[in-house]
Scaffold this active site. Structure first.
Site, PDB file in Angstrom:
ATOM      1  N   HIS A  31       0.865  -1.193   0.000  1.00 38.64           N
ATOM      2  CA  HIS A  31       0.000   0.000   0.000  1.00 38.64           C
ATOM      3  C   HIS A  31       0.891   1.229   0.000  1.00 38.64           C
ATOM      4  O   HIS A  31       1.935   1.249   0.628  1.00 38.64           O
ATOM      5  CB  HIS A  31      -0.896   0.026   1.246  1.00 38.64           C
ATOM      6  CG  HIS A  31      -2.059   0.950   1.075  1.00 38.64           C
ATOM      7  ND1 HIS A  31      -1.971   2.290   1.319  1.00 38.64           N
ATOM      8  CD2 HIS A  31      -3.317   0.717   0.633  1.00 38.64           C
ATOM      9  CE1 HIS A  31      -3.141   2.852   1.058  1.00 38.64           C
ATOM     10  NE2 HIS A  31      -3.973   1.923   0.640  1.00 38.64           N
ATOM     11  N   ASP A  69      -7.897  -5.300  -0.251  1.00 40.96           N
ATOM     12  CA  ASP A  69      -8.356  -6.218  -1.312  1.00 40.96           C
ATOM     13  C   ASP A  69      -7.998  -7.669  -1.065  1.00 40.96           C
ATOM     14  O   ASP A  69      -8.439  -8.547  -1.811  1.00 40.96           O
ATOM     15  CB  ASP A  69      -7.750  -5.775  -2.653  1.00 40.96           C
ATOM     16  CG  ASP A  69      -8.305  -4.433  -3.077  1.00 40.96           C
ATOM     17  OD1 ASP A  69      -7.513  -3.537  -3.420  1.00 40.96           O
ATOM     18  OD2 ASP A  69      -9.534  -4.259  -3.018  1.00 40.96           O
TER      19      ASP A  69
HETATM   20  C1  SDX Z   1      -6.168  -0.181  -3.205  1.00 45.77           C
HETATM   21  O1  SDX Z   1      -4.238   4.312  -2.446  1.00 45.77           O
HETATM   22  C2  SDX Z   1      -5.221   3.742  -1.816  1.00 45.77           C
HETATM   23  O2  SDX Z   1      -5.659   4.138  -0.737  1.00 45.77           O
HETATM   24  C3  SDX Z   1      -5.821   2.544  -2.521  1.00 45.77           C
HETATM   25  C4  SDX Z   1      -6.857   1.760  -1.739  1.00 45.77           C
HETATM   26  C5  SDX Z   1      -8.117   2.565  -1.504  1.00 45.77           C
HETATM   27  O3  SDX Z   1      -8.817   2.263  -0.514  1.00 45.77           O
HETATM   28  O4  SDX Z   1      -8.442   3.420  -2.371  1.00 45.77           O
HETATM   29  O5  SDX Z   1      -6.327   1.367  -0.491  1.00 45.77           O
HETATM   30  C6  SDX Z   1      -7.308   0.498  -2.496  1.00 45.77           C
HETATM   31  O6  SDX Z   1      -5.950   0.085  -4.353  1.00 45.77           O
HETATM   32  C7  SDX Z   1      -5.294  -1.135  -2.428  1.00 45.77           C
HETATM   33  C8  SDX Z   1      -4.067  -1.627  -3.268  1.00 45.77           C
HETATM   34  C9  SDX Z   1      -4.545  -2.749  -4.199  1.00 45.77           C
HETATM   35  N1  SDX Z   1      -3.479  -3.118  -5.146  1.00 45.77           N
HETATM   36  C10 SDX Z   1      -2.810  -4.289  -5.044  1.00 45.77           C
HETATM   37  O7  SDX Z   1      -2.975  -5.101  -4.140  1.00 45.77           O
HETATM   38  C11 SDX Z   1      -1.825  -4.545  -6.197  1.00 45.77           C
HETATM   39  C12 SDX Z   1      -0.489  -5.035  -5.634  1.00 45.77           C
HETATM   40  N2  SDX Z   1       0.141  -3.937  -4.891  1.00 45.77           N
HETATM   41  C13 SDX Z   1       1.118  -3.141  -5.571  1.00 45.77           C
HETATM   42  O8  SDX Z   1       0.954  -2.997  -6.943  1.00 45.77           O
HETATM   43  C14 SDX Z   1       1.570  -1.896  -4.799  1.00 45.77           C
HETATM   44  O9  SDX Z   1       1.850  -2.302  -3.527  1.00 45.77           O
HETATM   45  C15 SDX Z   1       0.638  -0.690  -4.726  1.00 45.77           C
HETATM   46  C16 SDX Z   1       0.143  -0.291  -6.066  1.00 45.77           C
HETATM   47  C17 SDX Z   1      -0.509  -0.971  -3.840  1.00 45.77           C
HETATM   48  C18 SDX Z   1       1.440   0.460  -4.102  1.00 45.77           C
HETATM   49  O10 SDX Z   1       2.440   0.774  -5.003  1.00 45.77           O
HETATM   50  P1  SDX Z   1       3.556   1.880  -4.676  1.00 45.77           P
HETATM   51  O11 SDX Z   1       3.252   2.588  -3.402  1.00 45.77           O
HETATM   52  O12 SDX Z   1       3.737   2.681  -5.922  1.00 45.77           O
HETATM   53  O13 SDX Z   1       4.816   1.021  -4.362  1.00 45.77           O
HETATM   54  P2  SDX Z   1       5.841   0.511  -5.464  1.00 45.77           P
HETATM   55  O14 SDX Z   1       5.091  -0.091  -6.621  1.00 45.77           O
HETATM   56  O15 SDX Z   1       6.810   1.603  -5.732  1.00 45.77           O
HETATM   57  O16 SDX Z   1       6.565  -0.696  -4.679  1.00 45.77           O
HETATM   58  C19 SDX Z   1       7.619  -0.432  -3.749  1.00 45.77           C
HETATM   59  C20 SDX Z   1       8.471  -1.692  -3.767  1.00 45.77           C
HETATM   60  C21 SDX Z   1       8.915  -2.087  -5.184  1.00 45.77           C
HETATM   61  O17 SDX Z   1      10.092  -2.867  -5.042  1.00 45.77           O
HETATM   62  P3  SDX Z   1      11.526  -2.119  -5.320  1.00 45.77           P
HETATM   63  O18 SDX Z   1      11.443  -1.563  -6.734  1.00 45.77           O
HETATM   64  O19 SDX Z   1      11.629  -1.029  -4.245  1.00 45.77           O
HETATM   65  O20 SDX Z   1      12.531  -3.216  -5.170  1.00 45.77           O
HETATM   66  O21 SDX Z   1       7.692  -2.803  -3.273  1.00 45.77           O
HETATM   67  C22 SDX Z   1       7.523  -3.745  -4.333  1.00 45.77           C
HETATM   68  C23 SDX Z   1       7.828  -3.031  -5.624  1.00 45.77           C
HETATM   69  O22 SDX Z   1       8.294  -3.958  -6.625  1.00 45.77           O
HETATM   70  N3  SDX Z   1       6.119  -4.171  -4.258  1.00 45.77           N
HETATM   71  C24 SDX Z   1       5.683  -5.412  -4.445  1.00 45.77           C
HETATM   72  C25 SDX Z   1       4.304  -5.361  -4.228  1.00 45.77           C
HETATM   73  N4  SDX Z   1       3.933  -4.113  -3.943  1.00 45.77           N
HETATM   74  C26 SDX Z   1       5.073  -3.373  -3.962  1.00 45.77           C
HETATM   75  N5  SDX Z   1       6.339  -6.560  -4.767  1.00 45.77           N
HETATM   76  C27 SDX Z   1       5.569  -7.676  -4.870  1.00 45.77           C
HETATM   77  N6  SDX Z   1       4.215  -7.703  -4.669  1.00 45.77           N
HETATM   78  C28 SDX Z   1       3.567  -6.562  -4.362  1.00 45.77           C
HETATM   79  N7  SDX Z   1       2.244  -6.584  -4.170  1.00 45.77           N
END
Ligand code: SDX
Length: 394
Positions: free
Chosen positions: A273, A330
């Site tokens: 998140h 989720d």
């Molecule tokens: C919702 O914003 C909100 O409030 C949203 C929400 C709401 O109520 O409106 O809470 C609802 O959308 C919840 C999130 C649902 N999405 C997912 O579950 C999809 C999987 N999650 C990711 O795609 C990610 O965690 C996000 C999109 C939720 C957040 O992305 P960020 O903050 O842009 O973080 P990032 O993509 O820059 O990740 C940081 C690091 C990266 O690794 P490095 O490049 O630093 O090595 O963490 C890793 C990412 O690769 N990472 C993950 C991961 N989420 C982040 N690696 C594996 N699996 C994951 N799920």
């Protein structure tokens, strides 16, 4: 010139507005709507009360809630001609695409809803969308035969009439039997999804609304943003991932390794998140509710155990610990929707129904605050000035 602009991709460190609606504390895992904790609201309030609270800022008293409910019921008929739009979609259309299109189409049948200069006009538009959106949501489930049932049962609550519209079969004689467990669980889930400050879809609603496009068009844009698997679409993607793990023999470690592999686009859906860096308070409540609801419904779904195993394995994995990745809203919600008999491709539609009051509240706040049109700048990295080349010289 670019010195004046600070680049902030994804607006990770940008405050887009001042807001009095929802408070998040990502470190402490705190979520409050207008100062009330989500834990209290999920336990003691119902969804329509929370919708009123988010939009108007105070919990309604009995007569305010009664009037709100009546005003909504009075608007719950959707123009018959909207069915022509619905029927135009192929069987394979994803419900979120149908919902965003139908929501935008509402403006065609309610053209005056674009003018919200007076509080009365704004209230009328808000009640219309609160009333018609669940009908459209139910239509996306029923698009197969275009049969729809409006909420004519005025003694049904908001959530009960949504369930009735979704599940009532086409023979009105076979009345859909409300299941209290399902009604209460859905009511709680919708409350937990109702607002979340400036997330992707809410920011979309605010920026589209900032051009003074109508409320329905702004909500339609929010539906489209929510559809993405990185946002609301994650609840569907989680179930598909859990199904894949089950089909693959239930070995979660393989999927954890995949999620860590930078060359593999696969991410652990339902994890991580932008704001919550310890835990998502909603995920805690939903995880507990999943056990309760499946128990009460007598549903024994193996993917609940797989989900718990995946959560445990990920929380012990250094990659996830280092990046503070925890289950989000989720991760467990789809397991409850599934136990209720809601099809997987409808899960994000349920998220949209829950988030509707939050989108409305944030749009209303933006309009009442007379916020300027959203128009960010950029840092230009393209070609410097060059002269036109005729086609012979290219
Ligand atoms: C919702 O914003 C909100 O409030 C949203 C929400 C709401 O109520 O409106 O809470 C609802 O959308 C919840 C999130 C649902 N999405 C997912 O579950 C999809 C999987 N999650 C990711 O795609 C990610 O965690 C996000 C999109 C939720 C957040 O992305 P960020 O903050 O842009 O973080 P990032 O993509 O820059 O990740 C940081 C690091 C990266 O690794 P490095 O490049 O630093 O090595 O963490 C890793 C990412 O690769 N990472 C993950 C991961 N989420 C982040 N690696 C594996 N699996 C994951 N799920």
């Amino acid at each position: 010139e670019s010195g004046a602009i600070t680049l902030d991709p994804g607006y990770k460190n940008t405050g887009a507005c001042e807001s009095a609606i929802t408070f998040l504390d990502g470190e402490e895992g705190i979520l409050r709507y207008r100062g009330y904790s989500i834990e209290e609201l999920a336990e003691k309030a119902d969804f329509l009360e929370v919708a009123y609270l988010l939009i108007f800022g105070e919990l309604p008293n009995a007569s305010q809630l009664q009037k709100f409910n009546t005003d909504i019921l009075d608007q719950s008929i959707v123009n018959e001609d909207m069915k022509t739009v619905l029927k135009g979609f192929p069987e394979t259309a994803h419900p979120m695409g149908v919902l965003s299109s139908l929501t935008s189409a509402l403006t065609a049948f309610n053209p005056k809803s674009v003018n919200v200069d007076s509080e009365e006009d704004m209230y009328r538009a808000i009640v219309k969308i609160l009333a018609k959106f669940p009908v459209l949501a139910a239509w996306t489930l029923r698009k197969k035969n275009g049969q729809t049932l409006y909420n004519k049962d005025t003694n049904l609550g908001y959530v009960e009439s949504l369930l009735k519209m979704m599940f009532q079969d086409d023979n009105p004689k076979r009345n859909y039997k409300q299941n209290k467990v399902v009604v209460n669980a859905l009511d709680k889930l919708l409350i937990l999804h109702a607002d979340h400050e400036q997330n992707c879809s809410t920011s979309t609603v605010r920026i589209v609304g900032s051009s003074h496009a109508g409320l329905f068009a702004s909500i339609s844009a929010g539906v489209s943003a929510l559809w993405g698997p990185l946002h609301g679409g994650a609840n569907q993607a989680v179930i598909e991932m859990l199904e894949e793990i089950k089909a693959d023999g239930g070995d979660t470690s393989k999927f954890i390794e995949k999620a860590k592999d930078k060359d593999d686009p696969f991410r652990l859906m339902g994890f991580g998140h932008r704001v919550y860096k310890n835990f998502d308070p909603r995920a805690k409540i939903i995880k507990k509710a999943a056990d309760e609801v499946l128990g009460q419904l007598g549903v024994d779904d193996p993917i609940l155990e797989i989900a718990k195993g995946l959560e445990k394995a990920a929380l012990e994995d250094q990659y996830f610990i280092d990046r503070k990745l925890y289950p989000n809203v989720d991760f467990y919600s789809g397991i409850i929707y599934r136990a209720m008999g809601i099809p997987t491709e409808m899960f994000t539609v349920m998220f949209a129904v829950g988030r509707l009051p939050g989108w409305i509240a944030q749009w209303r706040e933006m309009r009442l605050n007379k916020e300027p049109i959203g128009r960010p700048r950029q840092v230009y990295i393209g070609e410097t000035k060059r002269s036109f080349k005729s086609i012979e010289n290219r």
